[in-house]
Scaffold this motif. Structure first.
Motif, mmCIF file in Angstrom:
data_model
loop_
_atom_site.group_PDB
_atom_site.id
_atom_site.type_symbol
_atom_site.label_atom_id
_atom_site.label_comp_id
_atom_site.label_asym_id
_atom_site.label_seq_id
_atom_site.Cartn_x
_atom_site.Cartn_y
_atom_site.Cartn_z
ATOM 1 N N THR A 285 0.816 -1.213 0.000
ATOM 2 C CA THR A 285 0.000 0.000 0.000
ATOM 3 C C THR A 285 0.849 1.262 0.000
ATOM 4 O O THR A 285 0.324 2.355 -0.087
ATOM 5 C CB THR A 285 -0.903 0.042 1.248
ATOM 6 N N LEU A 286 2.168 1.117 0.118
ATOM 7 C CA LEU A 286 3.029 2.295 0.219
ATOM 8 C C LEU A 286 3.515 2.777 -1.140
ATOM 9 O O LEU A 286 4.022 3.880 -1.266
ATOM 10 C CB LEU A 286 4.261 1.985 1.089
ATOM 11 N N LEU B 266 9.085 7.363 5.809
ATOM 12 C CA LEU B 266 7.762 7.170 6.405
ATOM 13 C C LEU B 266 7.621 7.882 7.738
ATOM 14 O O LEU B 266 6.549 7.858 8.344
ATOM 15 C CB LEU B 266 7.489 5.668 6.590
ATOM 16 N N GLU C 279 -1.112 2.832 17.183
ATOM 17 C CA GLU C 279 -0.674 2.400 15.858
ATOM 18 C C GLU C 279 0.405 3.370 15.380
ATOM 19 O O GLU C 279 0.344 4.548 15.674
ATOM 20 C CB GLU C 279 -1.921 2.488 14.974
ATOM 21 N N LEU D 188 1.615 5.780 13.080
ATOM 22 C CA LEU D 188 0.974 6.549 12.017
ATOM 23 C C LEU D 188 2.018 7.350 11.248
ATOM 24 O O LEU D 188 2.874 7.974 11.849
ATOM 25 C CB LEU D 188 -0.065 7.515 12.606
ATOM 26 N N PRO D 189 1.929 7.328 9.941
ATOM 27 C CA PRO D 189 2.904 8.089 9.173
ATOM 28 C C PRO D 189 2.711 9.595 9.341
ATOM 29 O O PRO D 189 1.611 10.062 9.589
ATOM 30 C CB PRO D 189 2.617 7.676 7.727
ATOM 31 N N ARG D 190 3.793 10.323 9.172
ATOM 32 C CA ARG D 190 3.718 11.776 9.293
ATOM 33 C C ARG D 190 3.213 12.387 7.990
ATOM 34 O O ARG D 190 3.299 11.809 6.933
ATOM 35 C CB ARG D 190 5.103 12.349 9.582
#
Lengths: 366, 320
Positions: B170-171, B244, B314, B316-318
């Motif tokens: 998904t990235l 990420l 979780e 979480l991406p920045r």
């Protein structure tokens, strides 16, 4: 790793710190604008390397933190609809609105997705024509080009099920607001390097002139910050007030012309309400009329006008650099990343979260 | 998670063995010292570079036993399968479980399978339980940690977490990083057998190095100091973490552990660990401070200091 290790070198850092200590003859207060820079400072303990006469203040540059609770309420309302797939950057999903957050919507069965790019949301819209796909467009000038590209692409492809809830904010207006406040103590700014990579440096020149304040466009690695502070201190000690570029490896004077043109084509400047700060003229972006069909507010109703804050959260003072996060009585006790009173405790760019993660004294640890 | 443990599970099942909050429980039965541990595996996706949910489930429990100073002997496994999970995938999982068990010298002796309707699970969930024989004579637990002990990390950080994140697809980023998923019993039992005074062992799993050290610091009532410059992270993992916005100290591992060892035994302990492929990259990363404090203090690359916190929720991406 190349392009990372050399900007985190312990010996170079101590040489910069020593130069700054020798150069300083008076007390100076320097504000780093961007939450990413705050994060670097606290994560690497850069302020501990500086002489006592140089204080770093943390600025308003955390887009998640300044997004009004009412905009998040709107996002929650939209995301709760059965026909909507709501896409957001990860930072935003845990930020509290007035009563709830997007993660709770997901827990109740709402279709809330964390995406890394607004183009992922466009892809979702194309692949799911029976769903309304809404992207939460939060951010400063850095995220504006990609968001503009997403709207532009949706428009070209005629995707009628894609829209954007836009809360974009702009840095220069925030600097003006900080400098014009009666309680301002900022002597110099470290401006956000990535914002200037897009927008260039020209917008800052009138601010530096009018307020007699040095503005150093600065990167995000430890040595970037130390060099930015050194350049700011040198200007202050010489009585100068110029826009200077520390982040020359990424920032050109006029910025990225292509990205600016795209932003200009899709967005226009508007007045925005900053959470904890208030209304600032010309401080945000909204979709131009030509792209109104992609405006989630047109599709799902407008964001309610912000009400006066009643929380004990002093995020506004923190965001303007008037208070440090650990000066808040709720810090680390009634306000933690798991139960935040305000956005700066949630976002990884938020000053309160950075202090909580990296500065909490052991006896306050829960 | 730690709040769930404190507020729900510990009060409900209160007993002395559980209260020690180690990776597994150690008990004496008819003169034999046994260790027991159980763990559930829900990794998404079930197949990733360097391993799969099967090798993960066996190695994870073998490693939890190793952290009690025990060698795994018997394993049990239960499977929750979502209707429609391909038989050939299940065969791959069971084959890799058999391989991992054989490599660890353990036998899979009992099990259970449930099939749930489509949508009620995510492909395959595996729970393994292990029983092992304790080879260590001294007690290995956070309570045994002493001021002045050194902290050894068995290898570089973050490979499993990054490999799994990239494998989710998904990235939009491809990565050459393979999971570090591995059985750790050999180096750990060799370390104990060498006579080095080992006070505590902990394998690094979901919460990364940060969570393991914070938990041990709290449980031992001592501050732990570590040096960022001494913590190995490979370039590929560093690059992904930078992209990420992740901290390698929080990224998951499945084949790494920390050992708390008496400082006088440091060189010998490093030599033993470096003799085994899975811990060839062992380094001393820190020391245990005085009693009375708690918390993990990191000396940063540029010479500042910061607290190391457990991962909250979780990762979480920045945004930027």
């Amino acid at each position: 790793m190349r392009f990372v290790d050399e900007y985190r070198d312990r010996h170079a850092a101590s040489r910069f710190a020593a130069w700054i200590a020798r150069a300083v003859t008076r007390d100076w207060t320097i504000m780093e604008v961007c939450g990413g820079q705050t994060h670097t400072i606290v994560r690497f303990g850069i302020d501990q390397l500086l002489p006592d006469r140089v204080s770093l203040l943390h600025g308003p540059g955390c887009p998640v933190c300044v997004t009004p609770a009412e905009a998040i309420d709107k996002a929650i309302e939209i995301a709760s609809r059965d026909d909507v797939t709501f896409c957001s950057f990860g930072d935003m999903v845990r930020v509290p609105g007035t009563a709830s957050d997007l993660l709770s919507v997901r827990a109740r069965g709402g279709d809330v997705r964390v995406v890394y790019s607004p183009l992922d949301a466009v892809d979702l819209a194309r692949a799911n024509p029976d769903r309304e796909v809404v992207f939460f467009a939060v951010g400063f000038e850095t995220t504006a080009p990609a968001n503009a590209l997403a709207v532009h692409r949706a428009s070209q492809e005629g995707l009628s099920n894609f829209s954007m809830l836009v809360t974009h904010v702009l840095v220069p207006a925030a600097l003006e607001a900080i400098l014009s406040a009666p309680d301002n103590t900022v002597d110099a700014f470290l401006a956000a390097g990535h914002v200037c990579t897009v927008m260039g440096m020209e917008q800052y020149e009138p601010i530096a002139r009018r307020h007699r304040v040095p503005i150093v466009v600065t990167g995000f690695e430890p040595l970037d910050i130390l060099q930015g502070v050194a350049m700011g201190v040198r200007q202050l000690e010489r009585g100068e007030a110029r826009v200077e570029n520390q982040y020359a490896r990424a920032v050109r004077h006029h910025g990225n012309a292509h990205a600016r043109a795209l932003v200009e084509q899709v967005f226009e400047v508007t007045t925005r309400w900053w959470r904890g700060v208030g209304e600032i003229a010309d401080s945000g972006l909204r979709l131009r009329d030509a792209y109104a069909e992609f405006d989630a507010e047109q599709r799902f109703g407008h964001v309610h006008p912000p009400a006066a804050a009643t929380s004990e959260c002093m995020a506004g003072l923190v965001l303007r650099g008037v208070r440090r996060p650990d000066e808040c009585p709720a810090f680390g006790t009634r306000c933690t990343p798991e139960h935040p009173l305000g956005a700066p405790m949630v976002s990884s760019e938020g000053a309160c979260a950075a202090y909580y993660r990296y500065r909490r004294s052991p006896e306050r640890a829960s | 998670m730690s709040r769930l443990i404190e507020q729900v599970f510990l009060p409900a099942f209160a007993n002395e063995l559980l209260g020690r909050r180690h990776d597994g429980a150690v008990m004496e039965v008819a003169g034999l010292r046994l260790a027991m541990s159980t763990d559930a595996y829900v990794v998404d996706p079930p197949f990733f570079p360097g391993g799969d949910i099967g090798s993960l489930a066996v190695n994870g429990t073998v490693n939890d036993l190793a952290m009690c100073g025990a060698r795994a002997v018997w394993l049990g496994a239960s499977f929750i399968l979502e209707e429609g999970f391909p038989l050939e995938s299940l065969t791959r999982v069971t084959a890799s479980m058999a391989d991992a068990a054989r490599a660890a010298g353990a036998q899979l002796v009992t099990g259970d399978t449930k099939v749930v309707p489509r949508g009620k699970a995510d492909g395959i969930f595996v729970t393994t339980t292990g029983v092992g024989l304790v080879e260590a004579t001294a007690e290995i637990s956070p309570a045994s940690v002493r001021t002045g002990d050194i902290v050894i990390l068995s290898g570089d950080l973050g490979r499993h977490g990054i490999a799994v994140m990239a494998a989710r697809g998904t990235l939009g980023i491809r990565s050459a990083v393979e999971s570090d998923c591995a059985a750790l019993a050999e180096p750990v039992l060799a370390l104990i057998g060498s006579g080095c005074r080992v006070s505590c062992l902990r394998d690094l799993t979901r919460g990364g190095l940060a969570s393991a050290l914070v938990e041990i610091s709290e449980a031992s009532g001592r501050e732990i100091g570590i040096d960022e410059a001494a913590i190995p992270v490979c370039d590929e993992v560093t690059a992904m973490c930078e992209l990420l916005g992740l901290d390698p100290l929080h990224v998951a591992n499945e084949g790494r552990f920390v050992a708390f060892v008496n400082a006088e035994d440091a060189d010998r302990a490093l030599a033993v660990l470096r003799g085994h492929p899975v811990s060839a990259g062992a380094h001393v990363i820190g020391t245990v401070g005085n009693a009375g404090g708690s918390g993990v203090v990191l000396r940063t690359l540029v010479g500042g200091q910061r607290m190391v916190d457990m991962l909250s929720g979780e990762q979480l991406p920045r945004i930027c």
